[in-house]
Motif scaffolding. Structure first.
Motif, PDB file in Angstrom:
ATOM      1  N   LEU A   1      -0.853  -2.867  -7.232  1.00  0.00           N
ATOM      2  CA  LEU A   1      -1.561  -3.096  -5.969  1.00  0.00           C
ATOM      3  C   LEU A   1      -2.544  -4.471  -6.673  1.00  0.00           C
ATOM      4  CD1 LEU A   1      -3.460   0.857  -5.516  1.00  0.00           C
ATOM      5  CD2 LEU A   1      -2.305  -0.973  -4.035  1.00  0.00           C
TER       6      LEU A   1
ATOM      7  N   GLY B   1       3.739   5.029  -7.988  1.00  0.00           N
ATOM      8  CA  GLY B   1       3.358   6.233  -9.446  1.00  0.00           C
ATOM      9  C   GLY B   1       3.741   7.360  -9.006  1.00  0.00           C
TER      10      GLY B   1
ATOM     11  N   ALA C   1       1.660   1.165 -11.208  1.00  0.00           N
ATOM     12  CA  ALA C   1       1.179   0.810  -9.645  1.00  0.00           C
ATOM     13  C   ALA C   1      -0.049   0.584  -9.305  1.00  0.00           C
ATOM     14  CB  ALA C   1       1.173   2.827  -9.657  1.00  0.00           C
ATOM     15  N   TRP C   2      -0.914   1.094 -10.565  1.00  0.00           N
ATOM     16  CA  TRP C   2      -2.559   0.147 -10.597  1.00  0.00           C
ATOM     17  C   TRP C   2      -2.312  -1.329 -10.523  1.00  0.00           C
ATOM     18  CZ3 TRP C   2      -6.828   1.086  -8.795  1.00  0.00           C
ATOM     19  CH2 TRP C   2      -7.502   0.266  -9.116  1.00  0.00           C
TER      20      TRP C   2
ATOM     21  N   ALA D   1       3.141   1.990  -3.900  1.00  0.00           N
ATOM     22  CA  ALA D   1       2.612   1.961  -4.864  1.00  0.00           C
ATOM     23  C   ALA D   1       2.823   3.264  -4.844  1.00  0.00           C
ATOM     24  CB  ALA D   1       0.459   1.495  -4.607  1.00  0.00           C
ATOM     25  N   PHE D   2       2.567   3.871  -3.870  1.00  0.00           N
ATOM     26  CA  PHE D   2       2.349   5.666  -4.378  1.00  0.00           C
ATOM     27  C   PHE D   2       4.075   5.885  -4.646  1.00  0.00           C
ATOM     28  CE2 PHE D   2       3.912   9.852  -2.396  1.00  0.00           C
ATOM     29  CZ  PHE D   2       2.939  10.242  -2.953  1.00  0.00           C
TER      30      PHE D   2
ATOM     31  N   LEU E   1       1.102  -1.143   0.161  1.00  0.00           N
ATOM     32  CA  LEU E   1      -0.061  -0.140   0.194  1.00  0.00           C
ATOM     33  C   LEU E   1       0.673   0.966  -0.177  1.00  0.00           C
ATOM     34  CD1 LEU E   1      -2.707  -1.171   2.727  1.00  0.00           C
ATOM     35  CD2 LEU E   1      -3.199  -1.068  -0.080  1.00  0.00           C
TER      36      LEU E   1
END
Lengths: 219, 487
Positions: B158, B143, B154-155, B139-140, B136
């Motif tokens: 995730l 992206g 990132a998508w 991922a930030f 979690l």
């Protein structure tokens, strides 16, 4: 010994969970997806409450309440909010047509039954016969994720997988240690929020949340 | 003691969040914070290596955890050191706003926090929560550049890792279920409690639990065929983050698998089942990595596939088992992370200079950036297993392990694929380093301060290639002993 009313309740709720899995696959509207998911979570929470009543383990009540509040109320609302905000088209747009999807899910359910049969005989929990349904939920959730095109439907698929895993925990061990259970809830909530934020950003950048256009990266 | 270690990165993250707009202060806080983390981490690691296990119930640090912790704090510190000049350059070029810069350090420390949590938790449920947490948070960071390709990476990251991790949770539940008959209501999912009754765990639940855990955490390790998120995420993330993802995160996920593998070797099922699966996934990863390294056109993806290769080698080492297989695989975790961090830092310098990730777009590095090119060449020689660098040592140990255990065919496959990858990888790097630079490319390093952590890494991999410090090698022996009857 287990009271027959509770057993009936557990079986009925398990059947509702399986039924909602199929309804999710069959529905073609975004709105109904979140509603059905909320019903599923409600049934799951109720099932946990029955188990708590039968086993006398008080911490399962907390798990049941948290599950209902979080997955039957907060998360569906958040997803509805995101859907309106992004102005997603209301159709689901499946990659696999609905009748085909239903057939595949029927096959998945049979498979789940065969895979878990030896485990169900081993299990001593009052809910051990629910293991097949929980496994089917996990697999159907995954199928939803790969067969639907929108970022939001992928999130719902993931939540169904998560519900299935939660159900599996109830069917094998009633629940996990409290601290683990709380951590998992926290992760699910944060996960949904982060995915929602990414769905916003994807929508802003591509002007769409159809994930099949995410094809820029390859070897 | 351990709780301080856990809370320290959270505190630094908070400070970075509060100071957000004052870039200089955020940078200072990050470097100081990372330095403190390195110091505190090293003290704990030394303590465990010399005095033995720290057991605080919920928090538990044995040699295996301490070894992982060493990798986390070391690469964490160097990645922050490298981030300061690198991200400042991105900021000056208008790629990143100062607000985003503050968030970058905040999330970097949260990322480090989740990884520390993975290796100091005794409770396998908390390990799961922490591994999910790494996804979690990072991922930030994947992206981070608000571009289409970064969002896509990132998508994918995730979604794929979340599915994987759900399976790992299911596996964790089954392992928990396997303990209920023995431990009853007192079963708390602590690794130490499970180990104490390993022989009596229910084999049916344990077996399916391990398979699910291996597939689940294996997704995060980057084992083929669950590796598809990895090249995208590693190539799209900012270079210091790629170094952390590749050098540290993959190892943390592998660490989670190892805890279950050790449990399996002590259970009534025995280690052969889990070792066989590890060997299978390892060989598959090596094969897939070889194929994609040969045809690669993007140098950051090249490094990403090389990470899949090396995680494959590590899985093969544990799959072979025996003293040398396990010892070599453990050492390889360390060597790979140091070398790969060096390469990602080098790739960062190249990217800022040439502004392209395409291998064909980069020519004449030796003339435009002499220092970076020398360090990059050393890193490339090291990662492909040339002596005298440390990766060579651990790869030979794993091979010895395979032959010792009589796994002749897998050993041959393993050695053959490493040779192929050597040729393909070096071919790409040599083309980038030599030749004529593109028209108008001026001479000069873009990121001089970033060379310091790179030099530090080269020193580490050279020293480790020549001799392994006694303290470390004793600790590794202790870890090998955890695998029990296999030795």
């Amino acid at each position: 010994m287990l009271n027959s009313l509770s057993l009936d309740a557990i079986n009925t709720l398990a059947a509702i969970i399986l039924l909602t899995d199929f309804m999710l696959v069959a529905s073609s509207r975004m709105r109904s997806l979140t509603r059905i998911f909320a019903i599923q979570s409600l049934a799951l929470g109720a099932l946990a409450a029955v188990v708590a009543f039968e086993t006398g383990a008080e911490h399962i009540y907390i798990v049941a309440v948290l599950s209902i509040v979080l997955k039957a109320v907060i998360i569906p609302r958040f997803i509805d909010y995101a859907t309106t905000k992004i102005q997603v088209k209301r159709e689901v747009e499946p990659l696999v047509k609905i009748p085909g999807s239903l057939l595949i899910c029927a096959a998945i359910t049979l498979l789940a039954y065969f895979v878990t049969e030896p485990l169900m005989q081993q299990g001593t929990a009052i809910t051990s016969n629910c293991l097949a349904i929980s496994f089917a939920s996990v697999l159907i959730g995954m199928f939803l994720m790969v067969s639907r095109r929108k970022a939001i439907t992928e999130i719902i698929g993931l939540l169904v997988v998560e519900n299935g895993v939660f159900f599996a925990a109830i069917s094998t061990t009633y629940s996990m240690p409290m601290i683990v259970e709380l951590g998992v809830f926290f992760d699910v909530l944060v996960g949904v929020i982060i995915m929602g934020l990414f769905a916003f950003r994807i929508n802003r950048t591509f002007d769409s949340i159809d994930t099949s256009i995410l094809r820029g990266l390859k070897d | 003691m351990i709780i301080t270690l856990i809370l320290l990165p959270v505190a630094v993250a908070l400070v970075c969040l509060l100071l957000n707009r004052y870039t200089k202060l955020v940078e200072t806080a990050s470097v100081v914070g990372a330095g403190l983390l390195l110091l505190l981490g090293s003290i704990l690691v030394l303590h465990v290596f010399e005095e033995g296990i720290i057991d605080e119930g919920m928090w538990y640090l044995d040699q295996l955890g301490a070894f992982m912790l060493l990798i986390i704090v070391l690469i964490g510190f160097l990645a922050i050191l490298y981030s300061v000049p690198y991200m400042r350059h991105e900021h000056e070029n208008g790629e990143v706003s100062s607000n985003m810069l503050g968030l970058y350090y905040t999330f970097l420390f949260l990322f480090i926090f989740t990884m520390v949590l993975v290796v100091v938790s005794n409770n396998l449920g908390i390990v799961w929560i922490a591994v999910e947490g790494t996804t979690l948070v990072s991922a930030f960071l994947v992206g981070f550049y608000n571009k289409g390709t970064s969002l896509e990476a990132a998508w994918k990251y995730l979604i794929i890792c979340s599915i994987g991790i759900s399976l790992a949770l299911l596996g964790t539940i089954f392992v928990y279920a396997s303990s209920i008959d023995v431990l009853g209501e007192n079963s708390d999912l602590h690794w130490t409690s499970l180990m104490a009754v390993a022989g009596q765990l229910d084999p049916a639940f344990l077996k399916i639990g391990f398979v699910l855990v291996l597939i689940g955490y294996g997704t995060k390790v980057g084992l083929a065929p669950m590796h598809t998120w990895l090249p995208d995420a590693h190539s799209q993330a900012p270079s210091p983050v790629s170094a952390l993802l590749s050098g540290v995160l993959l190892n943390c996920a592998m660490y989670a698998v190892l805890r279950y593998h050790i449990l399996m070797t002590h259970s009534s099922i025995g280690g052969a089942f889990s070792s066989g699966l590890l060997l299978l996934f390892g060989l598959l990863s090596l094969g897939i990595a070889a194929a994609f390294i040969i045809t690669q056109k993007d140098y950051k993806r090249l490094l990403a596939y090389s990470s899949i290769e090396h995680m494959g080698i590590i899985a093969i080492g544990f799959g072979f088992g025996g003293f040398w297989g396990i010892f070599g695989a453990l050492l390889h975790m360390f060597n790979h992370s140091m070398t790969k961090a060096l390469l990602f830092f080098g790739a960062g310098n190249v990217l800022q200079k040439y502004k392209t990730k395409s291998i064909d777009g980069v020519r004449g590095l030796s003339r435009t950036m002499p220092y970076t090119s020398v360090l990059l060449l050393m890193g490339a020689l090291a990662i492909t297993g040339s002596p005298p660098f440390s990766v060579f040592t651990s790869e030979i140990m794993v091979l010895t392990g395979g032959i010792d255990q009589g796994n002749i065919l897998p050993s041959l496959l393993y050695a053959g694929m490493i040779v192929i990858i050597f040729a393909a990888f070096m071919g790409h790097v040599v083309r980038m380093i030599f030749g004529d630079p593109p028209e108008g490319m001026e001479k000069g390093e873009v990121n001089k301060a970033g060379l310091i952590p790179m030099v530090a890494l080269v020193v580490i991999i050279l020293v480790m290639g020549i001799f392994i410090p006694d303290g470390l090698s004793d600790a590794l022996r202790d870890i090998v002993a955890l695998f029990g009857g296999q030795v």
